[in-house]
Design a protein around this motif. Sequence first.
Motif, PDB file in Angstrom:
ATOM      1  N   ILE A  86      29.299  89.506 -66.485  1.00  0.00           N
ATOM      2  CA  ILE A  86      27.647  89.675 -65.753  1.00  0.00           C
ATOM      3  C   ILE A  86      27.110  91.442 -66.515  1.00  0.00           C
ATOM      4  CG2 ILE A  86      26.448  90.566 -64.043  1.00  0.00           C
ATOM      5  CD1 ILE A  86      28.224  88.122 -63.015  1.00  0.00           C
ATOM      6  N   LEU A  87      28.501  92.431 -65.902  1.00  0.00           N
ATOM      7  CA  LEU A  87      27.890  93.997 -66.954  1.00  0.00           C
ATOM      8  C   LEU A  87      27.111  94.140 -68.037  1.00  0.00           C
ATOM      9  CD1 LEU A  87      27.437  96.719 -66.031  1.00  0.00           C
ATOM     10  CD2 LEU A  87      29.963  96.976 -66.148  1.00  0.00           C
ATOM     11  N   ARG A  88      27.743  93.157 -69.089  1.00  0.00           N
ATOM     12  CA  ARG A  88      27.955  93.233 -70.683  1.00  0.00           C
ATOM     13  C   ARG A  88      26.687  92.868 -70.370  1.00  0.00           C
ATOM     14  NH1 ARG A  88      27.612  90.355 -75.154  1.00  0.00           N
ATOM     15  NH2 ARG A  88      27.941  91.564 -77.093  1.00  0.00           N
ATOM     16  N   GLU A  89      25.493  91.734 -70.074  1.00  0.00           N
ATOM     17  CA  GLU A  89      25.109  90.865 -70.683  1.00  0.00           C
ATOM     18  C   GLU A  89      24.041  91.253 -69.891  1.00  0.00           C
ATOM     19  OE1 GLU A  89      23.945  87.522 -72.228  1.00  0.00           O
ATOM     20  OE2 GLU A  89      25.863  88.781 -72.797  1.00  0.00           O
ATOM     21  N   LEU A  90      23.805  92.593 -68.805  1.00  0.00           N
ATOM     22  CA  LEU A  90      22.412  93.318 -68.022  1.00  0.00           C
ATOM     23  C   LEU A  90      22.758  94.992 -68.634  1.00  0.00           C
ATOM     24  CD1 LEU A  90      23.786  93.265 -63.907  1.00  0.00           C
ATOM     25  CD2 LEU A  90      21.388  92.104 -65.645  1.00  0.00           C
ATOM     26  N   CYS A  91      23.981  95.106 -69.181  1.00  0.00           N
ATOM     27  CA  CYS A  91      24.472  96.482 -70.403  1.00  0.00           C
ATOM     28  C   CYS A  91      22.823  96.708 -71.468  1.00  0.00           C
ATOM     29  CB  CYS A  91      24.905  96.228 -71.148  1.00  0.00           C
ATOM     30  SG  CYS A  91      25.385  97.843 -71.640  1.00  0.00           S
ATOM     31  N   SER A  92      22.147  97.805 -71.481  1.00  0.00           N
ATOM     32  CA  SER A  92      21.292  98.550 -72.262  1.00  0.00           C
ATOM     33  C   SER A  92      21.683  99.870 -72.348  1.00  0.00           C
ATOM     34  CB  SER A  92      19.499  97.691 -71.354  1.00  0.00           C
ATOM     35  OG  SER A  92      20.221  98.338 -70.584  1.00  0.00           O
ATOM     36  N   ARG A  93      21.015 100.048 -73.492  1.00  0.00           N
ATOM     37  CA  ARG A  93      20.824 101.926 -73.234  1.00  0.00           C
ATOM     38  C   ARG A  93      20.297 102.394 -72.335  1.00  0.00           C
ATOM     39  NH1 ARG A  93      22.490 105.690 -73.331  1.00  0.00           N
ATOM     40  NH2 ARG A  93      22.904 107.541 -74.891  1.00  0.00           N
ATOM     41  N   GLU A  94      19.305 101.942 -71.152  1.00  0.00           N
ATOM     42  CA  GLU A  94      18.928 102.618 -69.882  1.00  0.00           C
ATOM     43  C   GLU A  94      19.766 102.289 -68.838  1.00  0.00           C
ATOM     44  OE1 GLU A  94      15.325 101.827 -67.300  1.00  0.00           O
ATOM     45  OE2 GLU A  94      14.989 100.458 -68.845  1.00  0.00           O
ATOM     46  N   LEU A  95      20.365 101.219 -69.008  1.00  0.00           N
ATOM     47  CA  LEU A  95      21.100 100.938 -68.378  1.00  0.00           C
ATOM     48  C   LEU A  95      22.584 101.614 -67.647  1.00  0.00           C
ATOM     49  CD1 LEU A  95      22.221  98.751 -65.294  1.00  0.00           C
ATOM     50  CD2 LEU A  95      23.186  97.210 -67.262  1.00  0.00           C
ATOM     51  N   LEU A  96      22.849 102.137 -69.020  1.00  0.00           N
ATOM     52  CA  LEU A  96      24.172 102.856 -69.496  1.00  0.00           C
ATOM     53  C   LEU A  96      24.080 104.154 -68.714  1.00  0.00           C
ATOM     54  CD1 LEU A  96      26.724 103.436 -70.871  1.00  0.00           C
ATOM     55  CD2 LEU A  96      26.150 104.059 -72.993  1.00  0.00           C
ATOM     56  N   ASP A  97      22.898 104.864 -68.754  1.00  0.00           N
ATOM     57  CA  ASP A  97      22.863 106.078 -67.872  1.00  0.00           C
ATOM     58  C   ASP A  97      22.833 105.537 -65.975  1.00  0.00           C
ATOM     59  OD1 ASP A  97      21.876 107.108 -70.532  1.00  0.00           O
ATOM     60  OD2 ASP A  97      19.931 106.548 -69.686  1.00  0.00           O
ATOM     61  N   ARG A  98      23.385 104.603 -65.793  1.00  0.00           N
ATOM     62  CA  ARG A  98      23.804 104.502 -64.414  1.00  0.00           C
ATOM     63  C   ARG A  98      24.441 104.232 -64.100  1.00  0.00           C
ATOM     64  NH1 ARG A  98      18.754 100.893 -62.629  1.00  0.00           N
ATOM     65  NH2 ARG A  98      17.140 102.206 -63.382  1.00  0.00           N
ATOM     66  N   LEU A  99      25.298 104.382 -65.605  1.00  0.00           N
ATOM     67  CA  LEU A  99      27.409 103.938 -65.161  1.00  0.00           C
ATOM     68  C   LEU A  99      27.701 105.099 -65.340  1.00  0.00           C
ATOM     69  CD1 LEU A  99      27.521 100.786 -67.729  1.00  0.00           C
ATOM     70  CD2 LEU A  99      26.993 100.495 -64.955  1.00  0.00           C
ATOM     71  N   GLU A 100      27.052 106.482 -64.998  1.00  0.00           N
ATOM     72  CA  GLU A 100      27.682 107.430 -64.524  1.00  0.00           C
ATOM     73  C   GLU A 100      29.176 107.057 -63.627  1.00  0.00           C
ATOM     74  OE1 GLU A 100      27.244 112.298 -63.425  1.00  0.00           O
ATOM     75  OE2 GLU A 100      26.133 110.313 -63.140  1.00  0.00           O
ATOM     76  N   GLY A 101      30.579 108.099 -64.344  1.00  0.00           N
ATOM     77  CA  GLY A 101      31.595 108.053 -63.095  1.00  0.00           C
ATOM     78  C   GLY A 101      32.694 106.994 -63.871  1.00  0.00           C
ATOM     79  N   TRP A 102      32.252 106.043 -64.414  1.00  0.00           N
ATOM     80  CA  TRP A 102      32.581 104.762 -64.885  1.00  0.00           C
ATOM     81  C   TRP A 102      33.891 104.297 -65.959  1.00  0.00           C
ATOM     82  CZ3 TRP A 102      30.995  98.817 -64.140  1.00  0.00           C
ATOM     83  CH2 TRP A 102      29.817  98.919 -62.640  1.00  0.00           C
ATOM     84  N   GLY A 103      33.645 105.326 -66.374  1.00  0.00           N
ATOM     85  CA  GLY A 103      34.389 105.243 -67.250  1.00  0.00           C
ATOM     86  C   GLY A 103      35.404 106.327 -67.351  1.00  0.00           C
ATOM     87  N   GLU A 104      36.132 106.978 -65.333  1.00  0.00           N
ATOM     88  CA  GLU A 104      37.073 107.833 -65.445  1.00  0.00           C
ATOM     89  C   GLU A 104      37.406 106.666 -63.727  1.00  0.00           C
ATOM     90  OE1 GLU A 104      34.264 109.413 -65.540  1.00  0.00           O
ATOM     91  OE2 GLU A 104      34.253 109.173 -67.831  1.00  0.00           O
ATOM     92  N   ASP A 105      36.618 106.018 -63.331  1.00  0.00           N
ATOM     93  CA  ASP A 105      36.689 104.831 -62.597  1.00  0.00           C
ATOM     94  C   ASP A 105      38.516 104.597 -62.685  1.00  0.00           C
ATOM     95  OD1 ASP A 105      35.541 103.134 -60.697  1.00  0.00           O
ATOM     96  OD2 ASP A 105      37.646 102.510 -60.623  1.00  0.00           O
ATOM     97  N   LEU A 106      39.359 105.447 -61.021  1.00  0.00           N
ATOM     98  CA  LEU A 106      40.780 105.164 -61.000  1.00  0.00           C
ATOM     99  C   LEU A 106      40.899 103.220 -61.719  1.00  0.00           C
ATOM    100  CD1 LEU A 106      40.952 107.557 -57.713  1.00  0.00           C
ATOM    101  CD2 LEU A 106      42.448 107.596 -59.988  1.00  0.00           C
ATOM    102  N   GLU A 107      40.248 102.392 -61.286  1.00  0.00           N
ATOM    103  CA  GLU A 107      40.681 100.862 -61.333  1.00  0.00           C
ATOM    104  C   GLU A 107      41.042 100.880 -63.079  1.00  0.00           C
ATOM    105  OE1 GLU A 107      41.663  97.847 -61.957  1.00  0.00           O
ATOM    106  OE2 GLU A 107      41.880  98.272 -60.164  1.00  0.00           O
ATOM    107  N   PRO A 108      41.468 100.522 -64.085  1.00  0.00           N
ATOM    108  CA  PRO A 108      41.160 100.238 -64.802  1.00  0.00           C
ATOM    109  C   PRO A 108      40.081  98.697 -64.992  1.00  0.00           C
ATOM    110  CG  PRO A 108      43.453  99.956 -64.826  1.00  0.00           C
ATOM    111  CD  PRO A 108      43.067  99.837 -63.664  1.00  0.00           C
ATOM    112  N   SER A 109      40.172  97.773 -64.613  1.00  0.00           N
ATOM    113  CA  SER A 109      39.032  96.991 -64.933  1.00  0.00           C
ATOM    114  C   SER A 109      37.671  97.490 -64.940  1.00  0.00           C
ATOM    115  CB  SER A 109      39.045  95.443 -63.682  1.00  0.00           C
ATOM    116  OG  SER A 109      38.769  96.404 -62.592  1.00  0.00           O
TER     117      SER A 109
END
Length: 212
Positions: A86-109
């Motif tokens: 679902i995230l991949r389908e929703l993903c856009s350049r605009e949405l990416l700006d709202r994913l701050e912190g996801w790349g450092e989340d403690l959960e690998p998934s």
Amino acid sequence: MEIKGDEDCQLALYKIISQLLSEEYRGNKSRVGEILNGYDECFGEDVASLLSDMVFYVENGEVEKFLDVLREKLRDKKLRDEATLILRELCSRELLDRLEGWGEDLEPSVRIAYLKCLLKLFDRGEVGVEDLAPLAEDPSPKVRLALVSSLSIYAEREDVKELFIEMLGRESRGEIRNLILEALSSKTQAEASGKLDERFLSKIIKKLRRFP
């Protein structure tokens, strides 16, 4: 229900998400059950509920609230695969700006889902290797493996090749090192350059030998 490894269910979910986000269905939560009809073996009530939430939040312009929902579902083994798709389908350049912190989340998934979003944008030319590079040093081998697996088709590109070589210098997992080496020495790259650069491969092998 997990859909990992079930290509029919994955394709079905892609189609369903696309339908639900289309103008024809947008704003009509009641249509979720109708669209899911016939996919009982793939999706249960928990997936229907997640898709209903997607329709509701997206239609009402509350995407960030839905991202919070998705982030929590990514911690749930039962819904992890669906949430990632679902995230991949929703993903856009605009949405990416709202994913701050996801790349450092403690959960690998969560980090893998974030990576899938980045890779979609990379395929479109909307982000570069520099945006993916931080995940090449992710503490989870699952994340690093997902990165290498997806980028291997671009191994002939200079920026990807450089990233792979940097990864080889510090990668301790044999599976990942072997996948990188295979990508760098692939037939595709050989055909693109006309011949294999033996000295280039020799350097890579020497780096591999540094690790047990």
